[in-house]
Design a protein around this motif. Sequence first.
Motif, PDB file in Angstrom:
ATOM      1  N   ASN A 145       5.010 -63.465 -38.727  1.00 37.05           N
ATOM      2  CA  ASN A 145       4.100 -62.314 -38.780  1.00 37.05           C
ATOM      3  C   ASN A 145       3.034 -62.414 -37.695  1.00 37.05           C
ATOM      4  OD1 ASN A 145       5.573 -61.604 -40.992  1.00 37.05           O
ATOM      5  ND2 ASN A 145       4.005 -62.123 -42.495  1.00 37.05           N
ATOM      6  N   ASN A 146       2.724 -61.266 -37.090  1.00 38.78           N
ATOM      7  CA  ASN A 146       1.737 -61.198 -36.005  1.00 38.78           C
ATOM      8  C   ASN A 146       2.141 -62.045 -34.801  1.00 38.78           C
ATOM      9  OD1 ASN A 146      -0.233 -59.434 -37.236  1.00 38.78           O
ATOM     10  ND2 ASN A 146      -0.689 -61.118 -38.627  1.00 38.78           N
TER      11      ASN A 146
ATOM     12  N   SER B  30       9.989 -60.275 -32.340  1.00 37.50           N
ATOM     13  CA  SER B  30       9.183 -60.231 -33.563  1.00 37.50           C
ATOM     14  C   SER B  30      10.144 -60.107 -34.744  1.00 37.50           C
ATOM     15  CB  SER B  30       8.241 -59.023 -33.538  1.00 37.50           C
ATOM     16  OG  SER B  30       7.375 -59.080 -32.431  1.00 37.50           O
TER      17      SER B  30
ATOM     18  N   SER C 274      -3.479 -57.841 -38.377  1.00 38.94           N
ATOM     19  CA  SER C 274      -3.359 -58.042 -36.930  1.00 38.94           C
ATOM     20  C   SER C 274      -4.715 -58.313 -36.289  1.00 38.94           C
ATOM     21  CB  SER C 274      -2.712 -56.816 -36.280  1.00 38.94           C
ATOM     22  OG  SER C 274      -3.484 -55.662 -36.527  1.00 38.94           O
ATOM     23  N   LYS C 275      -5.791 -57.952 -36.992  1.00 40.05           N
ATOM     24  CA  LYS C 275      -7.146 -58.186 -36.497  1.00 40.05           C
ATOM     25  C   LYS C 275      -8.074 -58.334 -37.696  1.00 40.05           C
ATOM     26  CE  LYS C 275      -8.247 -53.253 -36.188  1.00 40.05           C
ATOM     27  NZ  LYS C 275      -8.696 -52.149 -35.306  1.00 40.05           N
TER      28      LYS C 275
ATOM     29  N   MET D 150       0.473 -55.441 -39.418  1.00 43.28           N
ATOM     30  CA  MET D 150       0.962 -56.637 -38.762  1.00 43.28           C
ATOM     31  C   MET D 150       1.409 -56.350 -37.326  1.00 43.28           C
ATOM     32  SD  MET D 150       3.912 -59.123 -40.287  1.00 43.28           S
ATOM     33  CE  MET D 150       5.143 -57.818 -40.314  1.00 43.28           C
ATOM     34  N   ARG D 151       1.053 -57.232 -36.404  1.00 43.83           N
ATOM     35  CA  ARG D 151       1.424 -57.074 -35.003  1.00 43.83           C
ATOM     36  C   ARG D 151       2.856 -57.555 -34.786  1.00 43.83           C
ATOM     37  NH1 ARG D 151      -2.322 -59.867 -33.114  1.00 43.83           N
ATOM     38  NH2 ARG D 151      -1.216 -61.807 -32.746  1.00 43.83           N
ATOM     39  N   ARG D 152       3.703 -56.672 -34.272  1.00 34.82           N
ATOM     40  CA  ARG D 152       5.082 -57.044 -33.936  1.00 34.82           C
ATOM     41  C   ARG D 152       5.430 -56.382 -32.598  1.00 34.82           C
ATOM     42  NH1 ARG D 152       8.977 -56.260 -39.095  1.00 34.82           N
ATOM     43  NH2 ARG D 152       7.814 -54.337 -39.427  1.00 34.82           N
TER      44      ARG D 152
END
Length: 418
Positions: free
Chosen positions: A33-34, A72, A251-252, A398-400
Amino acid sequence: MTFALVDCNSFYASCERIFRPDIKKRPVVVLSNNDGCVVALSKEAKQLGIKMCEPWFKIEKSFLKKGGVAFSSNYELYADVSSRVMQTLEYLAPEVEVYSIDEAFLDITGLRDYEEFGYQCKETIDRWVGIPVCVGIGPTKTLAKVANYGAKHYPATKGVVDLTGEDRRKKLMALMPVREVWGVGSRINKKLNNLGIKTALDLAEVDTKLIKRKFSSVLERTVMELKGYPCIGLEQQPKTKKQIVVSRTFSKKVNDLDSINEAVSDYASRACEKLRREDQYCKMVSVFMRTNYFRKQDQQYHGFRSYKLFSPTNDTRDILNATRQLTKQIFKTDINFNKAGVMLSDFYDEDVYQGDLFRTREERVNSKELMKTIDKINSSGVGKITFASQGITKSWSMRRLLKSPRYLTSWEEMPIVR
């Protein structure tokens, strides 16, 4: 009894290669994840010295320079490919136990040529789905695991090992470290090594009474299975879950109530989908959120609250009402939240609980039909129905950045052949 264990090779990486023949021989890693760290890698990536759980930012430049490819995590793709593999196995064998997303046990008792069946499994799955597998065969599930270890580690086997014969069984177990035996963790491995038990064969030849006295009846069953006595049967029906948890790292950093509520509502909606797939109703809803433990400069906080519903439900609307209340109770201003999640527990089967006296039968039927319709639309690949509280932009999601298309579950992302 005779069991076969079919295990997909480097499953996540193999899924990414199905629609990318250009990377078939290149090193491939799949990130957590992320895009945090490596959670799956191909054989070629292992040969470069890449290890599980390595932080991506540390190896990114050198890995890409050597021709590696990173993705990702694409859970929608992996789940669908897994389903196709398991459906293929159900075509090949009458009794199948899905053990994990990339493993399944088969009962193949009575076949004339077990090794031939193993190669048939490999060929059929590769042709129908495009995933490489290894097949281990033995008179117990633990020995099938041992056989699968041999199939993965010794190329001469061509991915299939049959341990129904005692001589071959002993030869492989003598080469297999005891830490590789199914159910032997690092702590048990150390204790066994102190007793002079270094290989799987050493464990198979030890006195079971000694193992039970010094360890547990669980390890005693493992020893019996290594000796060739079946103690663990095939479980065709998966056990009902006792709880469902959906959580994600943001993600942040998130520090406003609206964003936190959107995230929690999104996780609650996913948890409800899983709950309905289990044909269960829950009465207890919990929400938790926390800060990043590694950021010592931030104020640390971990909040957890539970809410007991008046009657069991699997209606997303009821669960969202509960999570909104819990989120307001837990939230604190001036806190940089890093992660949040939802847990559903205290499950009931349908019609085996005291219903809400103030909700008519018609309302319950309408609720069930509405949720059924939403799930059907959301699984069709055409579009997705969401609740307003789940948000639209989802800046916290979530960052992908390296995610591949959902080739098999989205019409818009299907591959086009020109």
